[in-house]
Design an enzyme around this catalytic site. Sequence first.
Site, PDB file in Angstrom:
ATOM      1  N   ASP A   1       0.744  -1.132   0.042  1.00  8.60           N
ATOM      2  CA  ASP A   1      -0.008   0.040   0.128  1.00  8.60           C
ATOM      3  C   ASP A   1       0.843   1.246   0.035  1.00  8.60           C
ATOM      4  O   ASP A   1       2.024   1.544   0.630  1.00  8.60           O
ATOM      5  CB  ASP A   1      -0.958   0.014   1.065  1.00  8.60           C
ATOM      6  CG  ASP A   1      -0.182   0.251   2.586  1.00  8.60           C
ATOM      7  OD1 ASP A   1      -0.199   1.200   2.782  1.00  8.60           O
ATOM      8  OD2 ASP A   1       0.276  -0.896   2.954  1.00  8.60           O
TER       9      ASP A   1
ATOM     10  N   ASP B   1       4.627   1.661   1.392  1.00  5.65           N
ATOM     11  CA  ASP B   1       5.453   1.780   0.385  1.00  5.65           C
ATOM     12  C   ASP B   1       5.912   2.879  -0.369  1.00  5.65           C
ATOM     13  O   ASP B   1       7.280   3.158  -1.012  1.00  5.65           O
ATOM     14  CB  ASP B   1       5.160   0.732  -0.768  1.00  5.65           C
ATOM     15  CG  ASP B   1       4.947  -0.803   0.027  1.00  5.65           C
ATOM     16  OD1 ASP B   1       5.309  -0.937   1.196  1.00  5.65           O
ATOM     17  OD2 ASP B   1       4.530  -1.448  -0.589  1.00  5.65           O
TER      18      ASP B   1
ATOM     19  N   ASP C   1      12.546   6.583   3.931  1.00  6.14           N
ATOM     20  CA  ASP C   1      13.163   5.834   4.757  1.00  6.14           C
ATOM     21  C   ASP C   1      14.360   6.396   5.340  1.00  6.14           C
ATOM     22  O   ASP C   1      14.984   7.461   5.004  1.00  6.14           O
ATOM     23  CB  ASP C   1      13.523   4.732   4.119  1.00  6.14           C
ATOM     24  CG  ASP C   1      14.248   4.477   2.713  1.00  6.14           C
ATOM     25  OD1 ASP C   1      15.023   5.483   2.499  1.00  6.14           O
ATOM     26  OD2 ASP C   1      14.387   3.520   2.126  1.00  6.14           O
TER      27      ASP C   1
ATOM     28  N   ASP D   1       7.899  15.213  22.559  1.00  4.31           N
ATOM     29  CA  ASP D   1       6.662  15.615  22.266  1.00  4.31           C
ATOM     30  C   ASP D   1       5.782  16.074  23.391  1.00  4.31           C
ATOM     31  O   ASP D   1       5.670  15.388  24.702  1.00  4.31           O
ATOM     32  CB  ASP D   1       5.995  14.281  21.707  1.00  4.31           C
ATOM     33  CG  ASP D   1       4.884  14.521  20.819  1.00  4.31           C
ATOM     34  OD1 ASP D   1       5.068  15.355  20.037  1.00  4.31           O
ATOM     35  OD2 ASP D   1       3.818  13.634  20.977  1.00  4.31           O
TER      36      ASP D   1
ATOM     37  N   GLU E   1       8.467  20.387  23.257  1.00  3.88           N
ATOM     38  CA  GLU E   1       7.324  20.679  22.752  1.00  3.88           C
ATOM     39  C   GLU E   1       6.380  21.206  23.603  1.00  3.88           C
ATOM     40  O   GLU E   1       5.816  20.392  24.180  1.00  3.88           O
ATOM     41  CB  GLU E   1       6.704  19.935  21.654  1.00  3.88           C
ATOM     42  CG  GLU E   1       5.520  20.512  20.829  1.00  3.88           C
ATOM     43  CD  GLU E   1       4.614  19.554  20.146  1.00  3.88           C
ATOM     44  OE1 GLU E   1       3.735  19.836  19.182  1.00  3.88           O
ATOM     45  OE2 GLU E   1       4.476  18.571  20.867  1.00  3.88           O
TER      46      GLU E   1
HETATM   47  O1  TEU Z   1       1.800  17.927  18.664  1.00  3.61           O
HETATM   48  C1  TEU Z   1       1.163  18.205  19.593  1.00  3.61           C
HETATM   49  C2  TEU Z   1       0.071  19.174  19.380  1.00  3.61           C
HETATM   50  O2  TEU Z   1      -0.298  19.353  20.562  1.00  3.61           O
HETATM   51  C3  TEU Z   1      -0.115  19.872  18.213  1.00  3.61           C
HETATM   52  O3  TEU Z   1       1.113  20.097  17.535  1.00  3.61           O
HETATM   53  C4  TEU Z   1      -1.035  19.457  17.371  1.00  3.61           C
HETATM   54  O4  TEU Z   1      -1.151  19.571  15.896  1.00  3.61           O
HETATM   55  C5  TEU Z   1      -2.320  19.937  17.860  1.00  3.61           C
HETATM   56  O5  TEU Z   1      -2.683  19.753  18.957  1.00  3.61           O
HETATM   57  C6  TEU Z   1      -3.517  19.821  17.006  1.00  3.61           C
HETATM   58  O6  TEU Z   1      -4.728  19.906  17.590  1.00  3.61           O
HETATM   59  C7  TEU Z   1       2.737  16.568  18.746  1.00  3.61           C
HETATM   60  C8  TEU Z   1       3.457  16.182  17.414  1.00  3.61           C
HETATM   61  O7  TEU Z   1       4.114  17.235  16.756  1.00  3.61           O
HETATM   62  C9  TEU Z   1       2.280  15.945  16.377  1.00  3.61           C
HETATM   63  O8  TEU Z   1       2.607  15.277  15.060  1.00  3.61           O
HETATM   64  C10 TEU Z   1       1.557  14.775  17.170  1.00  3.61           C
HETATM   65  O9  TEU Z   1       0.460  14.140  16.491  1.00  3.61           O
HETATM   66  C11 TEU Z   1       0.945  14.914  18.616  1.00  3.61           C
HETATM   67  O10 TEU Z   1       1.835  15.542  19.431  1.00  3.61           O
HETATM   68  C12 TEU Z   1       0.789  13.450  19.191  1.00  3.61           C
HETATM   69  O11 TEU Z   1       1.826  12.847  19.415  1.00  3.61           O
END
Ligand code: TEU
Length: 535
Positions: free
Chosen positions: A40, A44, A48, A222, A277
């Site tokens: 899919d 694919d 990488d 994160d 973050e």
């Molecule tokens: O993002 C967390 C986050 O709170 C935001 O950047 C998110 O886009 C927003 O809440 C949307 O409502 C981090 C990562 O950067 C993101 O890619 C992940 O999806 C998320 O955490 C969950 O791990």
Amino acid sequence: MTQPGWPWWKEAVFYQIYPRSFCLADPGGRASRLAGVSQDKVRDGAGDLEGIRRHLDHLVWLGVDAIWLSPFYKSPMKDFGYDVSDYEDVDPVFGSLTGFDRLLAEAHERGLKMIVDFVPNHTSDQHPWFVDARSSRESPYRDFYVWRDPDPADPAKPPNNWKRSFGEGPTWTFDEGTGQWYLHLFLPEQPDLDWSNPAVVEAMESVMAFWLERGVDGFRIDVVHALGKDPALPDAPAEQAGIAWSALNDDERTHPILRRLRSFVDSWEGERVTVGEVFLLRASQVAKYYGDGDELHLAFNFTPMFCDFDAGCFGRRVAEVERLLSPIGAWPTWVLSSHDRPRCRTRYGGSERRARVAAVLVTMMRGTAFLYAGEELGLEDADVPPASVVDPGGRDGCRAPIPWDASANHGWELRVEPWLPFPPAADTRNAESLRADESSILHLYRRLLDLRRQVASLRRGDAELCETPADLLAVRRHLDGEQRFVLVNFGDGELAWSPPGDWTVELTSGGEGALSRPGSVYGGRLGPEEAVVLT
Ligand code: TEU
């Protein structure tokens, strides 16, 4: 170059790589790792680790100092890697641990640092901890996660009013098998870990140790502001009930956790770094996560990413950083794009001129800069037709594959369709074509990074906001008698302004209508949407 007491990460320009989007180089290796099960495009047609290794020289040529690698761990890919089912292995889509070690070694050989994404707030629902936890209330892993009994009076009502990220719905899913709700600030497939449980802290420290041992230079962490939660799980205030809780959780309990993680990371040799973050949209909130120099080394300040193309808004953000971070010794970060937001050029209305201004803004302010791969090409978001949408969070456009050259597959070894369409104009807007054109935005980025490397006041100096006419942002960078002025005309007309004295143009963002030429005397006028550095 780096002074004692002045760690590398304060001067660094980081380059964020989202592995799915960077480059695919070894489809054969992937096919054998997946033993032919996969056919899919989401698997694919993705990039990488080998694709990253092959393009390390692009990063060296560009002049970045460090890579931040978004998740490449084992994952069911419900959130494309931010749902981790094994923190200590590479997903076969991306490669293997051996391939990772090779990538890291070759980055280091080239003088590039590399940090990896650490996703501590939640695991995948397929992580063995959660699989075990939900198998029975007696599971030794039950308390790794956050469970609540249903309210007997209203069993269908979730434990509180928190709204999840991605789609509509609560942060709670009822587990039929064991009769309790579990918490997930993101998708139901991303259950939140309970960081008040010391066993979780230990398990996650051992994950960090695994990667520190392999030699990574640190972590991007994160949603770090979400780790500490009030166990009373109070409702969001009514006026904020429409906002995802992942953007609101700001609890004191996170700070002791961060102090512990900081001392853990600092206990490793070398200057390892943590970049958190902190997805809270006031700089005053972000400032707290630096602690007293004993929590995060760096925290993303996303507030400028939410400015329109507007001098007033950017000016306020610069002033705020100086007012809130400098006094507490917290080193600022600048980030204008990522895998979670539309690209600068798209946000600012599509013109390359504005994307060039963004390049100056993100690299010339006081602080560590973060560039999202592809910004150096001035890419726009891809146009993703509804049938090709894959992300539950609506973020596909900025995750389009990077075009490396003008060929049909733009340098990707594709055997199926790419997982997302290429961005607009990839036939001409690709790394190879822009590299051949010295007036391109790619060369502008390279000149900016070179200038930053040459000029200490741009890396380490103070940043002082000047009084200017509307539409103009003027920042004086200053260190030990050396100074530079960074001027940005956000207006679409010419504008006259000069700092007192005589100045030479050291760099211009260029583009259509630019008035300045590097090396020439500054004539006191800026072209429409032109940014310059004066010496
Ligand atoms: O993002 C967390 C986050 O709170 C935001 O950047 C998110 O886009 C927003 O809440 C949307 O409502 C981090 C990562 O950067 C993101 O890619 C992940 O999806 C998320 O955490 C969950 O791990």
